[in-house]
Every structure is written in structure tokens, then in C-alpha cells.
Design a protein around this motif. Structure first.
Motif, PDB file in Angstrom:
ATOM      1  N   PHE A  49       0.758  -1.365  -0.085  1.00  0.00           N
ATOM      2  CA  PHE A  49      -0.029   0.050  -0.047  1.00  0.00           C
ATOM      3  C   PHE A  49       0.817   1.291  -0.260  1.00  0.00           C
ATOM      4  O   PHE A  49       0.214   2.428  -0.422  1.00  0.00           O
ATOM      5  N   GLU A  50       1.976   1.135   0.653  1.00  0.00           N
ATOM      6  CA  GLU A  50       2.940   2.377   0.544  1.00  0.00           C
ATOM      7  C   GLU A  50       3.567   2.818  -0.836  1.00  0.00           C
ATOM      8  O   GLU A  50       3.330   1.933  -1.714  1.00  0.00           O
ATOM      9  N   HIS A  51       3.774   3.868  -0.847  1.00  0.00           N
ATOM     10  CA  HIS A  51       4.056   4.629  -2.185  1.00  0.00           C
ATOM     11  C   HIS A  51       5.066   3.993  -2.917  1.00  0.00           C
ATOM     12  O   HIS A  51       5.136   3.682  -4.167  1.00  0.00           O
ATOM     13  N   HIS A  52       6.081   3.312  -2.219  1.00  0.00           N
ATOM     14  CA  HIS A  52       7.231   2.521  -3.118  1.00  0.00           C
ATOM     15  C   HIS A  52       7.989   1.770  -2.174  1.00  0.00           C
ATOM     16  O   HIS A  52       8.148   1.914  -0.749  1.00  0.00           O
ATOM     17  N   SER A  53       8.439   0.825  -2.801  1.00  0.00           N
ATOM     18  CA  SER A  53       9.463  -0.294  -1.674  1.00  0.00           C
ATOM     19  C   SER A  53      10.587  -0.309  -2.453  1.00  0.00           C
ATOM     20  O   SER A  53      11.864  -0.906  -2.119  1.00  0.00           O
ATOM     21  N   LEU A  54      10.697   0.397  -3.860  1.00  0.00           N
ATOM     22  CA  LEU A  54      11.745   0.568  -4.695  1.00  0.00           C
ATOM     23  C   LEU A  54      12.157   1.874  -5.383  1.00  0.00           C
ATOM     24  O   LEU A  54      11.079   2.131  -6.035  1.00  0.00           O
ATOM     25  N   ILE A  55      13.134   2.101  -5.220  1.00  0.00           N
ATOM     26  CA  ILE A  55      13.517   3.493  -6.065  1.00  0.00           C
ATOM     27  C   ILE A  55      14.582   3.144  -7.061  1.00  0.00           C
ATOM     28  O   ILE A  55      15.517   2.919  -6.556  1.00  0.00           O
ATOM     29  N   LEU A  56      14.369   3.885  -8.225  1.00  0.00           N
ATOM     30  CA  LEU A  56      15.510   3.384  -9.445  1.00  0.00           C
ATOM     31  C   LEU A  56      15.726   4.951  -9.790  1.00  0.00           C
ATOM     32  O   LEU A  56      15.104   5.542  -9.953  1.00  0.00           O
ATOM     33  N   LYS A  57      17.323   5.074  -9.751  1.00  0.00           N
ATOM     34  CA  LYS A  57      17.817   6.274 -10.036  1.00  0.00           C
ATOM     35  C   LYS A  57      18.743   6.185 -11.070  1.00  0.00           C
ATOM     36  O   LYS A  57      19.724   5.278 -10.965  1.00  0.00           O
ATOM     37  N   ALA A  58      18.666   7.224 -11.986  1.00  0.00           N
ATOM     38  CA  ALA A  58      19.623   6.950 -13.025  1.00  0.00           C
ATOM     39  C   ALA A  58      21.084   7.667 -12.488  1.00  0.00           C
ATOM     40  O   ALA A  58      20.923   8.693 -11.623  1.00  0.00           O
ATOM     41  N   GLY A  59      22.138   7.136 -12.859  1.00  0.00           N
ATOM     42  CA  GLY A  59      23.442   7.375 -12.448  1.00  0.00           C
ATOM     43  C   GLY A  59      24.599   6.998 -13.298  1.00  0.00           C
ATOM     44  O   GLY A  59      24.162   6.412 -14.204  1.00  0.00           O
ATOM     45  N   ASP A  60      25.829   7.278 -13.042  1.00  0.00           N
ATOM     46  CA  ASP A  60      26.899   6.876 -14.026  1.00  0.00           C
ATOM     47  C   ASP A  60      27.489   5.453 -13.625  1.00  0.00           C
ATOM     48  O   ASP A  60      28.330   5.104 -14.399  1.00  0.00           O
ATOM     49  N   ARG A  61      26.934   4.867 -12.470  1.00  0.00           N
ATOM     50  CA  ARG A  61      27.465   3.425 -12.086  1.00  0.00           C
ATOM     51  C   ARG A  61      26.353   2.890 -11.377  1.00  0.00           C
ATOM     52  O   ARG A  61      25.387   3.675 -10.682  1.00  0.00           O
ATOM     53  N   ALA A  62      26.516   1.485 -11.057  1.00  0.00           N
ATOM     54  CA  ALA A  62      25.461   1.072 -10.043  1.00  0.00           C
ATOM     55  C   ALA A  62      26.022   1.024  -8.670  1.00  0.00           C
ATOM     56  O   ALA A  62      27.157   0.607  -8.476  1.00  0.00           O
ATOM     57  N   TYR A  63      25.063   1.528  -7.741  1.00  0.00           N
ATOM     58  CA  TYR A  63      25.328   1.500  -6.536  1.00  0.00           C
ATOM     59  C   TYR A  63      24.071   1.549  -5.630  1.00  0.00           C
ATOM     60  O   TYR A  63      22.851   1.947  -6.093  1.00  0.00           O
ATOM     61  N   MET A  64      24.068   1.074  -4.295  1.00  0.00           N
ATOM     62  CA  MET A  64      22.938   1.310  -3.588  1.00  0.00           C
ATOM     63  C   MET A  64      22.947   2.809  -2.952  1.00  0.00           C
ATOM     64  O   MET A  64      23.957   3.074  -2.013  1.00  0.00           O
ATOM     65  N   ASP A  65      21.887   3.464  -2.937  1.00  0.00           N
ATOM     66  CA  ASP A  65      21.869   4.832  -2.255  1.00  0.00           C
ATOM     67  C   ASP A  65      21.636   4.729  -0.761  1.00  0.00           C
ATOM     68  O   ASP A  65      22.242   5.258  -0.157  1.00  0.00           O
ATOM     69  N   HIS A  66      20.499   3.999  -0.594  1.00  0.00           N
ATOM     70  CA  HIS A  66      20.120   3.936   0.719  1.00  0.00           C
ATOM     71  C   HIS A  66      19.055   2.834   0.883  1.00  0.00           C
ATOM     72  O   HIS A  66      18.561   2.175   0.192  1.00  0.00           O
ATOM     73  N   ILE A  67      18.800   2.570   2.475  1.00  0.00           N
ATOM     74  CA  ILE A  67      17.803   1.578   2.942  1.00  0.00           C
ATOM     75  C   ILE A  67      16.780   2.363   3.802  1.00  0.00           C
ATOM     76  O   ILE A  67      17.414   2.953   4.706  1.00  0.00           O
ATOM     77  N   GLY A  68      15.726   2.284   3.453  1.00  0.00           N
ATOM     78  CA  GLY A  68      14.462   2.854   4.134  1.00  0.00           C
ATOM     79  C   GLY A  68      13.815   1.954   4.929  1.00  0.00           C
ATOM     80  O   GLY A  68      13.144   1.122   4.644  1.00  0.00           O
ATOM     81  N   TRP A  69      13.711   2.603   6.093  1.00  0.00           N
ATOM     82  CA  TRP A  69      12.869   1.606   7.292  1.00  0.00           C
ATOM     83  C   TRP A  69      11.783   2.880   7.787  1.00  0.00           C
ATOM     84  O   TRP A  69      12.234   3.759   8.061  1.00  0.00           O
ATOM     85  N   ARG A  70      10.661   1.964   7.959  1.00  0.00           N
ATOM     86  CA  ARG A  70       9.548   2.586   8.580  1.00  0.00           C
ATOM     87  C   ARG A  70       9.545   2.524   9.979  1.00  0.00           C
ATOM     88  O   ARG A  70       9.493   1.408  10.458  1.00  0.00           O
ATOM     89  N   VAL A  71       9.371   3.697  10.853  1.00  0.00           N
ATOM     90  CA  VAL A  71       9.274   3.266  12.168  1.00  0.00           C
ATOM     91  C   VAL A  71       7.848   3.266  12.963  1.00  0.00           C
ATOM     92  O   VAL A  71       6.760   3.401  11.942  1.00  0.00           O
ATOM     93  N   LYS A  72       7.524   2.954  13.980  1.00  0.00           N
ATOM     94  CA  LYS A  72       6.265   2.669  14.419  1.00  0.00           C
ATOM     95  C   LYS A  72       5.324   3.562  14.747  1.00  0.00           C
ATOM     96  O   LYS A  72       4.404   3.683  14.691  1.00  0.00           O
ATOM     97  N   ARG A  73       5.877   4.898  15.257  1.00  0.00           N
ATOM     98  CA  ARG A  73       5.215   5.977  15.496  1.00  0.00           C
ATOM     99  C   ARG A  73       5.862   7.257  14.840  1.00  0.00           C
ATOM    100  O   ARG A  73       6.969   7.110  14.765  1.00  0.00           O
ATOM    101  N   PRO A  74       5.067   8.291  14.611  1.00  0.00           N
ATOM    102  CA  PRO A  74       5.456   9.510  14.351  1.00  0.00           C
ATOM    103  C   PRO A  74       6.888   9.973  15.102  1.00  0.00           C
ATOM    104  O   PRO A  74       7.619  10.558  14.251  1.00  0.00           O
ATOM    105  N   GLU A  75       6.524  10.140  16.413  1.00  0.00           N
ATOM    106  CA  GLU A  75       7.543  10.745  17.099  1.00  0.00           C
ATOM    107  C   GLU A  75       9.037   9.793  17.237  1.00  0.00           C
ATOM    108  O   GLU A  75       9.842  10.353  17.678  1.00  0.00           O
ATOM    109  N   ASP A  76       8.886   8.591  16.834  1.00  0.00           N
ATOM    110  CA  ASP A  76      10.183   7.763  16.570  1.00  0.00           C
ATOM    111  C   ASP A  76      11.096   8.319  15.832  1.00  0.00           C
ATOM    112  O   ASP A  76      12.193   8.272  16.116  1.00  0.00           O
TER     113      ASP A  76
END
Length: 321
Positions: A49-76
Motif C-alpha cells: 500500500f505504501e508509495h514505494h518499496s523500490l526507487i530506481l535512480k539514473a546514475g553513472d554507475r551501479a550502487y545502492m543509495d540507501h535503505i529505508g525503514w519505517r518506524v512504528k510511531r511518528p515521534e520515533d
């Protein structure tokens, strides 16, 4: 109350051939496009249901930009920011909208140099008319295209550093629990499968002493409903002219059925993953695999070339904050 991570949210990958990578992830793997610009595409699986689980970005080489984690509460998000800074970790604040579909977030690095991101607020767009599932508990139609995984499952990262430091850091700073691990005869723990959910692993951190950089991606995994779907996936890959990198096979660790395949646009490795077991015991004791048992733990049956210290093809991962 201590802040908590709820789940793996997404992985952001950079590719030198965005068109070919998009063909692979959209048409072959079967992820759905939720939004795109000239150089970035956001995708999700048909059960997400969430907006995305994968982001593809154009670049000059292949690498992982980041790993995103959703927290349990807004204040977290803010609580984690405070705790991480207190422990000496440099933290970057990302305002709402800097990553499309996502609210306020923070970004920082593991001791290995892998970039992590924490957020809570995220958009949950409806699937377009004509592609929407009749099921209210699913976003997109089943088997709408390609292999059609249901959701993202986990990420596996490699490092040339001692992974034990990363294991301890993930436990102490982010609340991950060790589920299974490999210990060599010299006492070194070279691999650890860790989670904040009942999954055997939301993240695995493994040693690769020969890696040219300390922060590497081995694979991102997407979940299929059953073993037959993994076999069906292999047929679909071959119908598109793609040969699986390894598999099908079964891991001893996690007990999951798997196939590995590489994105032809970038070389990033994807694991198609199913079965396995879940952990509900509050007093779970981590399972130790010895050096003698290493091959069995990694591959119960199937091709056995997936061995730490022998695979030099993991993708580069940026060390930028």
C-alpha cells in the motif's frame, strides 16, 4: 518508551541504464510504477500500500543509495535522531517531500558506511483504475505483469569490515534482534541474519574481506507466495532472455526457497524468495551455524556457489550521507 522500527520500507538503487533496469523491474519482475520523473522511478509490489518499496535512480554507475525503514510511531523519527546523535552518529534531516511520497525523515550511516533512512509518514496512493485489485486488502491486480511478487522481504548487505561491529550497532542503536548467524572456527561471526519483525531477517550483514569498498549490496529480496511461484519465476525469466544468477535452491538458514537474478541494466542482484519460517517466540535464542556447517546453512540444496569470501560481484554502495 524507546523508539522502534516497524519494518523494511524500501531500497534505493542507482543504475547506469535506467530504461533497461525499469524494463527488468517493471515488465519482468512485475513491480508497479507509482510515480516517475526523468531520472527517478518509484515502484511497489502488488500487495504493498505504501508509495514505494523500490526507487530506481539514473546514475553513472551501479550502487545502492540507501535503505529505508519505517518506524512504528511518528515521534520515533525524532527520538531515533536524538539517540543516534547522543551515541555519536552523524544524522541528516530530510524534510517532507525530499523523497517523493515520504514525510520527514532522517538519514545516517551504519559503521560499515551503508546509508540508512528512517521515516513514518508515507503516502498510500490507490492503484490506477483498471489496474486496481477487486480485493480491498490488495492494491494492484494479482499477476498483472511479470513475476508479480507480493512485497519486499529483506535486504542483504556485505562489508569488508568485521560485520560483528555492525551486528552490535544494529542491536544497540536500532533494536534489531539476531536470529541466525555463522561463527568461524577462530570465533569470528562473519554473517548475521537480523530482524525487527517475525521474519528471520529484515537485514543480513555478511563479511566479504575481498570487497573493494566496505559498503556493498548483495541483494534485495521480494516475496513470492510459495515454492511453485519461485519455479514459475524462473520460467518467466528465461522467457525474457534472462538466466538466473543462481537457483532455484533452498537455504538452510531461513529454510526459504530462492532464486537469484541480476538486473541487466545495473548488475544489482535480486532474490526471489518464498517459504521459510516466522519467529514469534519472545525468548528466541539465535541459531549458530559453524564453519563446518557454513555451506549447508547457506544452501541446503541447489547450486552452492553462494559462499562468503568467494563472491566478488556484490554491487558498490555509496558512502555519501
Amino acid at each position: 518508551m524507546n523508539p522502534e522500527i516497524a519494518k523494511l520500507g524500501h531500497v534505493s538503487l542507482v543504475t547506469p541504464n535506467l530504461d533497461k533496469s525499469l524494463w527488468f523491474f517493471h515488465d519482468v519482475i512485475g513491480l508497479e510504477i507509482t510515480e516517475r520523473s526523468s531520472d527517478t522511478v518509484y515502484l511497489r509490489a502488488n500487495g504493498e500500500f505504501e508509495h514505494h518499496s523500490l526507487i530506481l535512480k539514473a546514475g553513472d554507475r551501479a550502487y545502492m543509495d540507501h535503505i529505508g525503514w519505517r518506524v512504528k510511531r511518528p515521534e520515533d523519527v525524532e527520538l531515533f535522531e536524538h539517540l543516534l546523535k547522543k551515541s555519536g552518529t552523524e544524522v541528516q534531516k530530510l524534510p517532507k517531500g525530499q523523497e517523493t511520497g515520504q514525510g520527514d525523515a532522517i538519514r545516517f550511516q551504519m559503521p560499515t558506511g551503508h546509508n540508512l533512512e528512517l521515516y513514518y509518514d508515507v503516502e498510500k496512493p490507490l492503484a490506477p483504475e483498471g489496474e486496481r485489485s477487486v480485493l480491498k486488502n490488495q492494491t494492484h491486480k494479482s499477476w498483472n505483469r511479470g513475476i508479480s511478487p507480493r512485497r519486499i522481504d529483506h535486504v542483504n548487505v556485505w562489508t569488508s569490515h568485521d560485520p560483528g561491529g555492525a551486528h552490535n550497532w544494529l542491536t544497540e542503536q536500532l533494536g534489531f534482534k539476531m536470529r541466525e548467524y555463522i561463527r568461524l572456527d577462530n570465533g569470528q561471526v562473519i554473517s548475521g541474519w537480523m530482524s525487527v519483525t517475525p521474519l528471520v531477517h529484515d537485514i543480513a550483514v555478511m563479511a566479504e574481506p575481498n570487497a573493494p569498498t566496505p559498503a556493498r549490496l548483495h541483494h534485495v529480496a521480494y516475496w513470492l507466495d510459495n515454492a511453485q511461484d519461485v519455479l514459475r519465476a524462473c520460467d518467466i525469466l528465461r522467457e525474457h532472455g534472462i538466466t538466473p544468477d543462481q537457483g532455484p535452491g533452498k537455504h538452510g538458514i531461513s529454510q526459504a526457497l530462492f532464486t537469484y537474478v541480476r538486473d541487466p541494466g545495473s548488475g544489482h542482484r535480486v532474490e526471489l524468495f518464498s517459504n521459510g519460517y516466522l519467529i514469534f517466540d519472545p525468548d528466541w535464542e539465535p541459531v549458530e551455524w559453524t564453519e563446518e556447517e557454513l555451506a549447508l546453512g547457506l544452501t541446503l540444496w541447489g547450486p552452492t556457489d553462494y559462499i562468503p569470501h568467494r563472491d566478488n560481484h556484490a554491487m558498490d554502495q555509496t558512502t555519501e550521507a
